[in-house]
Design a protein around this motif. Sequence first.
Motif, short mmCIF file in Angstrom:
data_model
loop_
_atom_site.label_atom_id
_atom_site.label_comp_id
_atom_site.label_asym_id
_atom_site.label_seq_id
_atom_site.Cartn_x
_atom_site.Cartn_y
_atom_site.Cartn_z
N ASN A 283 137.04 -13.15 10.67
CA ASN A 283 138.41 -12.66 10.81
C ASN A 283 139.43 -13.68 10.31
N ASN A 284 138.93 -14.66 9.51
CA ASN A 284 139.79 -15.70 8.92
C ASN A 284 140.48 -16.57 9.98
N CYS A 285 139.83 -16.72 11.11
CA CYS A 285 140.32 -17.65 12.13
C CYS A 285 139.77 -19.04 11.81
N VAL A 286 140.58 -20.06 12.03
CA VAL A 286 140.22 -21.43 11.66
C VAL A 286 140.41 -22.34 12.86
N ASP A 287 139.45 -23.26 13.04
CA ASP A 287 139.62 -24.31 14.05
C ASP A 287 139.04 -25.61 13.48
N THR A 288 139.54 -26.73 14.01
CA THR A 288 139.18 -28.05 13.48
C THR A 288 138.87 -29.00 14.62
N VAL A 289 137.86 -29.84 14.40
CA VAL A 289 137.56 -30.92 15.34
C VAL A 289 137.48 -32.22 14.55
N VAL A 290 138.03 -33.28 15.12
CA VAL A 290 138.02 -34.60 14.50
C VAL A 290 137.44 -35.60 15.49
N ILE A 291 136.40 -36.38 15.06
CA ILE A 291 135.82 -37.40 15.93
C ILE A 291 135.69 -38.71 15.15
N SER A 292 135.49 -39.78 15.87
CA SER A 292 135.25 -41.10 15.29
C SER A 292 133.80 -41.49 15.54
N ILE A 293 133.10 -41.91 14.48
CA ILE A 293 131.72 -42.36 14.66
C ILE A 293 131.59 -43.78 14.10
N THR A 294 130.66 -44.52 14.67
CA THR A 294 130.35 -45.87 14.19
C THR A 294 128.89 -45.89 13.73
N THR A 295 128.68 -46.22 12.48
CA THR A 295 127.32 -46.22 11.93
C THR A 295 126.78 -47.64 11.87
N SER A 296 125.46 -47.71 11.97
CA SER A 296 124.74 -48.96 11.81
C SER A 296 123.30 -48.59 11.51
N PRO A 297 122.49 -49.53 11.00
CA PRO A 297 121.07 -49.17 10.79
C PRO A 297 120.46 -48.69 12.08
N CYS A 298 119.97 -47.43 12.10
CA CYS A 298 119.53 -46.86 13.37
C CYS A 298 118.03 -46.86 13.51
N GLY A 299 117.59 -46.86 14.70
CA GLY A 299 116.17 -46.79 15.00
C GLY A 299 116.01 -46.27 16.40
N ILE A 300 114.88 -46.55 17.01
CA ILE A 300 114.62 -46.12 18.37
C ILE A 300 115.09 -47.22 19.31
N THR A 301 115.68 -46.81 20.40
CA THR A 301 116.26 -47.78 21.33
C THR A 301 115.24 -48.84 21.73
N GLY A 302 115.61 -50.10 21.67
CA GLY A 302 114.73 -51.21 22.05
C GLY A 302 113.86 -51.71 20.92
N GLN A 303 113.99 -51.11 19.74
CA GLN A 303 113.18 -51.53 18.61
C GLN A 303 114.06 -52.18 17.55
N LYS A 304 113.46 -52.99 16.76
CA LYS A 304 114.16 -53.76 15.74
C LYS A 304 113.70 -53.30 14.36
N GLU A 305 114.71 -52.96 13.51
CA GLU A 305 114.39 -52.54 12.14
C GLU A 305 113.86 -53.75 11.37
N LEU A 306 112.66 -53.60 10.70
CA LEU A 306 111.99 -54.70 10.01
C LEU A 306 112.52 -54.85 8.60
N ASP A 307 113.81 -55.14 8.47
CA ASP A 307 114.39 -55.30 7.14
C ASP A 307 113.73 -56.45 6.39
N GLY A 308 113.35 -57.52 7.11
CA GLY A 308 112.77 -58.69 6.45
C GLY A 308 111.38 -58.44 5.94
N ARG A 309 110.71 -57.40 6.44
CA ARG A 309 109.34 -57.12 6.01
C ARG A 309 109.26 -55.85 5.17
N ASP A 310 110.35 -55.50 4.56
CA ASP A 310 110.36 -54.28 3.78
C ASP A 310 109.33 -54.32 2.67
#
Length: 573
Positions: A463-490
């Motif tokens: 029906n040509n109705c419009v709505d908008t949502v705006v959020i703020s996100i912070t990105t970083s190399p992600c993984g599983i909580t408590g684990q360390k990304e092995l960038d040095g052993r790539d």
Amino acid sequence: MSQKEGDIQIEYLYGMRVLILIVVILFTFNPKTSATHVMGGEVYYECLDPATNKYRFTVKLYRDCYNGVPFFDDPIFVSIYDINDNLVIQFNMSLPPNDTLDNETYNVCLYSPPDICVHTAVYQGDFFLPPGEFYMTYQRCCRNATIQNIQNPSATGFAFDIKIPDSTEAACNSSPYFNNYPPTIICLDEQFTYDHSATDPDGDSLVYYLCAPNQYNTASPPAGLGIIPDPSGPPSSNYNVTYAVPYDSAYPIWAPVDSFAIDPVTGWMTGTPEIPGNYVVAVCVSEYRNGILLSTNKRDFQFTVAQCLSDPQTAFISQPDPCDNLKINFTYTGNAVESFFWDFGVGTSISDTSIFQNPSYTFPDTGTYAVKLVVNQNYSCADTLTINVTPPNPLTADLSVDSCTGDTVFFQDKSNTNVYAGSITSWIWIYGDGSNNDFIQNPSHVYSSAGTYIVTLIITTTNNCVDTVVISITTSPCGITGQKELDGRDNDISIYPNPSTGLFTILYSSLISQRNIALKIYSIEGKLVHSKDLVSANNKISHLVDLADMKRGIYFLKLVTDGEVVTKKIIVQ
């Protein structure tokens, strides 16, 4: 019975059937049939051009929608006679579009019964007149048989005539015409008041009075003029109707206590009828200039006196606005009333009211509200109706950051809609990093660097109705909580071939091969599509992964060790 007698009887019956058939055919196809539907009318004229003596002639007629036949005539036959009854002009007027009059009782607290309906048609034609005094005439038979204040109404015709004065009396004169349609209903035992005033285009003085309707001789020629005179007869052929006792032109409706009367100056009519029925009434308006009578417009109409209804039948419906669902549009559906007062039931507000017939109101939140409508608030016939109204949950744009792999963020549409807004048909994702927008429901996006971004989702419905949502996100190399990304052993892990048609070999160093490893593969939408635990055995340094059954596209492969994780992008061709 003899054979001869039988033959005679058969011939007689056959002859009677033929005679009846002929009568039916003649009645069916004869256009000049009497009209029991006609309820009245008036004739008047307007001078359009004094230089050429051009006039516009008008015949306004009324008919009963429900009772009687036929429909309005097409055409009607109008005549112009001189002062000596000589026919000067004969012309036809074609049927114009017709209209239905409102059943107005002219009483706030009373309503017309449903079985009353009046149509009107306004015939017009423009013609040039020679110099002199003339009379416009129109005649038609017959009246409604149920009229009770005149004798033999079903054989009594309508007859109209109006004078067009000579230029020595009034050059290029225009006659008066009535401002309002006649009343379709007069309520029994209720005081009736009605504005029967007229307008004179030349500003001449007007005088109003009750008068007798006209009729003419409706007998077939040559004794009379017939059902539909063609041409309409001269003004001398018109004469007053014959009233039934005790009625006359000054007492046309049974109203012994408050008789019907009309103010001669204003045209205001009053009276209180006491017996129901149909009454024919004529109101005359005469125009004078410098004390000289120029013309008289006689409006002839069938007044219907009936028991009116007093219940306003208060009712309303509510409909949410398609795109602003807390805004509710209200529509009144009851009988016509004089006033409206709405209270929308918001207890914390003193401004949640309206006096409009069909208002709109925006509620502060969802919930159920007792909406109250009061009609005719300051009258004895005031009525109140309260209905609970529940605005629906509104259209709401929403999103979530569902999962991520490395620097890839997966977005999921969490928007809500309803039947009024319609289903969501388009999505616009703006990632806040200057990259191209996405237009699918659940996209993923690779940010070039870690950081904080403003993400915008714009949704649109059917029906040509419009709505908008705006959020703020912070990105970083992600993984599983408590684990360390092995960038040095790539470089300790490699996958080949990549891209592949579905078979991938994972090769890792002997150091990693000594650990227990969990293998997880995700689609680009963030969905887990494959997982397996790789148990360390015999220092195995490779593993075969079969994704041949997967659709072509980009996937993310995770190797999770005891506290560490490595992510690789693979492509199935």
